[in-house]
Each structure stands twice: as C-alpha cells, then as structure tokens.
Design a protein around this motif. Sequence first.
Motif, PDB file in Angstrom:
ATOM      1  N   GLU A   1       0.805  -1.092  -0.070  1.00  0.00           N
ATOM      2  CA  GLU A   1      -0.049   0.038   0.060  1.00  0.00           C
ATOM      3  C   GLU A   1       0.917   1.246  -0.122  1.00  0.00           C
ATOM      4  OE1 GLU A   1      -2.870   0.078   3.109  1.00  0.00           O
ATOM      5  OE2 GLU A   1      -3.951  -1.785   2.049  1.00  0.00           O
ATOM      6  N   LYS A   2       2.014   1.240   0.586  1.00  0.00           N
ATOM      7  CA  LYS A   2       2.845   2.430   0.777  1.00  0.00           C
ATOM      8  C   LYS A   2       3.506   2.562  -0.842  1.00  0.00           C
ATOM      9  CE  LYS A   2       4.249   2.459   5.446  1.00  0.00           C
ATOM     10  NZ  LYS A   2       5.211   2.398   6.520  1.00  0.00           N
ATOM     11  N   ILE A   3       3.907   1.607  -1.528  1.00  0.00           N
ATOM     12  CA  ILE A   3       4.534   1.850  -2.693  1.00  0.00           C
ATOM     13  C   ILE A   3       3.248   2.081  -3.530  1.00  0.00           C
ATOM     14  CG2 ILE A   3       5.281   0.420  -5.118  1.00  0.00           C
ATOM     15  CD1 ILE A   3       6.914  -1.634  -2.747  1.00  0.00           C
ATOM     16  N   HIS A   4       2.130   1.621  -3.551  1.00  0.00           N
ATOM     17  CA  HIS A   4       0.989   2.279  -4.448  1.00  0.00           C
ATOM     18  C   HIS A   4       0.656   3.494  -4.243  1.00  0.00           C
ATOM     19  CE1 HIS A   4      -3.185   2.689  -5.180  1.00  0.00           C
ATOM     20  NE2 HIS A   4      -3.129   2.221  -6.239  1.00  0.00           N
ATOM     21  N   GLY A   5       0.681   3.905  -2.783  1.00  0.00           N
ATOM     22  CA  GLY A   5       0.353   5.308  -2.591  1.00  0.00           C
ATOM     23  C   GLY A   5       1.496   6.379  -2.700  1.00  0.00           C
ATOM     24  N   LYS A   6       2.611   5.968  -2.878  1.00  0.00           N
ATOM     25  CA  LYS A   6       3.557   7.017  -3.354  1.00  0.00           C
ATOM     26  C   LYS A   6       3.461   7.131  -4.906  1.00  0.00           C
ATOM     27  CE  LYS A   6       6.048   7.386   0.300  1.00  0.00           C
ATOM     28  NZ  LYS A   6       6.122   8.822   1.145  1.00  0.00           N
ATOM     29  N   CYS A   7       3.064   5.905  -5.738  1.00  0.00           N
ATOM     30  CA  CYS A   7       3.133   6.224  -6.962  1.00  0.00           C
ATOM     31  C   CYS A   7       1.754   7.395  -7.183  1.00  0.00           C
ATOM     32  CB  CYS A   7       2.773   4.877  -7.630  1.00  0.00           C
ATOM     33  SG  CYS A   7       4.203   3.636  -7.869  1.00  0.00           S
ATOM     34  N   VAL A   8       0.617   7.008  -6.573  1.00  0.00           N
ATOM     35  CA  VAL A   8      -0.395   8.028  -6.766  1.00  0.00           C
ATOM     36  C   VAL A   8       0.032   9.518  -6.343  1.00  0.00           C
ATOM     37  CG1 VAL A   8      -2.724   8.601  -5.764  1.00  0.00           C
ATOM     38  CG2 VAL A   8      -1.894   6.091  -6.442  1.00  0.00           C
ATOM     39  N   ASP A   9       0.744   9.797  -5.495  1.00  0.00           N
ATOM     40  CA  ASP A   9       1.489  10.836  -4.864  1.00  0.00           C
ATOM     41  C   ASP A   9       2.072  11.457  -6.252  1.00  0.00           C
ATOM     42  OD1 ASP A   9       0.213  10.623  -2.590  1.00  0.00           O
ATOM     43  OD2 ASP A   9       2.001  10.061  -1.437  1.00  0.00           O
ATOM     44  N   MET A  10       2.839  10.600  -6.810  1.00  0.00           N
ATOM     45  CA  MET A  10       3.822  11.084  -7.946  1.00  0.00           C
ATOM     46  C   MET A  10       2.944  11.669  -8.877  1.00  0.00           C
ATOM     47  SD  MET A  10       7.123   8.593  -8.266  1.00  0.00           S
ATOM     48  CE  MET A  10       6.658   7.184  -7.677  1.00  0.00           C
ATOM     49  N   LEU A  11       1.909  10.938  -9.354  1.00  0.00           N
ATOM     50  CA  LEU A  11       0.811  11.262 -10.519  1.00  0.00           C
ATOM     51  C   LEU A  11       0.313  12.650 -10.210  1.00  0.00           C
ATOM     52  CD1 LEU A  11      -0.569   8.062 -11.372  1.00  0.00           C
ATOM     53  CD2 LEU A  11       0.840   9.319 -12.956  1.00  0.00           C
ATOM     54  N   GLU A  12       0.010  12.825  -8.882  1.00  0.00           N
ATOM     55  CA  GLU A  12      -0.617  14.113  -8.409  1.00  0.00           C
ATOM     56  C   GLU A  12       0.382  15.287  -8.413  1.00  0.00           C
ATOM     57  OE1 GLU A  12      -2.170  13.462  -4.369  1.00  0.00           O
ATOM     58  OE2 GLU A  12      -3.900  12.236  -5.206  1.00  0.00           O
TER      59      GLU A  12
END
Length: 124
Positions: free
Chosen positions: A37-48
Amino acid sequence: MALYSDLPIYKHGCDLLSLALDVQTQLPRMYKRSLGEKIHGKCVDMLEAMAMANASRDIARVEQIDTLLQRLRATTAMLRVSHDKRLISHELWAQSVEVLDAVGSQAGGWRKQTLKNLSAAPAV
C-alpha cells in the motif's frame, strides 16, 4: 500548457502505478498492506505531483517536481528492499527500474528547464 495526461512523464507514471499494483499482487500476504500500500500510495502521489507541476508556474513548479523526485526516491528504496528480500520477481524489479529511471530523468530535465526559464526571466 499541455494537458498533464498528454505528457510523456505522466504516461510513465501510469505505467509505474500499474507496476505497483503488480508488485502488491506479488507480495506475500503479510507485506501486501504495509509495503504494498505504501508503494501504491507513493505512485499515486507522484501522479498528483506531475499534474500539479504542469498546472503551476515558476517556483511552485520546482517545488512540485522536487516533491515528485522525493516520492520517486522513496518508491525506489521500497522496491529495492522488496527485490533484495526476494518478495518480488527479477522481471518485475527490472521493469520497475526502467520506468523509475524514465520518470526520474524526465522529472530532472523538467526541473532543470524550469530553473533555466526562471533565471532567464526578466525581473519585475
């Protein structure tokens, strides 16, 4: 200003998010929620951060790109640990390295160009 969804860096970011979902699927059950979930969350943060940087101007753009690069480094570290602990396959690690490198080089170039434009702008 182009749509953020048309930028090559955004397309690589989407590829990275897709890989993050594959990583989360491949992780053993005890790591899916914590690390996955942390890896997934960081990727979403990068897109934002990519979208916000595209919409921003001047120093705010540089700050968003710096945020993107921070998230990229954190994601790289988590994926590296996952690979070193043999939690993800070599193939998935290799794919993620390629995409991480592409995003990192594009973000670095974007930051450099923005700073160059800021220094060339006439003072008001």
